[in-house]
Scaffold this motif. Structure first.
Motif: not given
Length: 78
Positions: A23-24, A27, A34, A37
């Motif tokens: 996810a980072t 983002a 993050r 996102y």
């Protein structure tokens, strides 16, 4: 949550994981935090057209697939 947004959120998360992105990383690609996102993956927020297109390109899928329109197209024989 409306059906289209639910499909988008589910597919976004599935595709991200299947392709090995965190996810980072997503983002960072989207130039956002993050936390923001993850709102896409939870259905709390919707990306702009430009960001949506960039995400589809990164994940190598069509916008139709990402938005769940592939089912509509298949039902209508297109």
């Amino acid at each position: 949550m409306e059906k289209g947004l639910k499909i988008f959120s589910k597919r976004l998360k599935e595709l991200r994981k299947a392709q090995g992105y965190s996810a980072t990383q997503m983002a960072e690609f989207c130039n956002m935090s993050r936390r923001n996102y993850l709102k896409y993956e939870s259905g709390e927020a919707r990306p702009s057209y430009e960001r949506l297109t960039a995400i589809a390109d990164l994940l190598d899928v069509s916008l139709d697939y990402l938005l769940g329109r592939d089912e509509f197209i298949a039902r209508h024989g297109k």
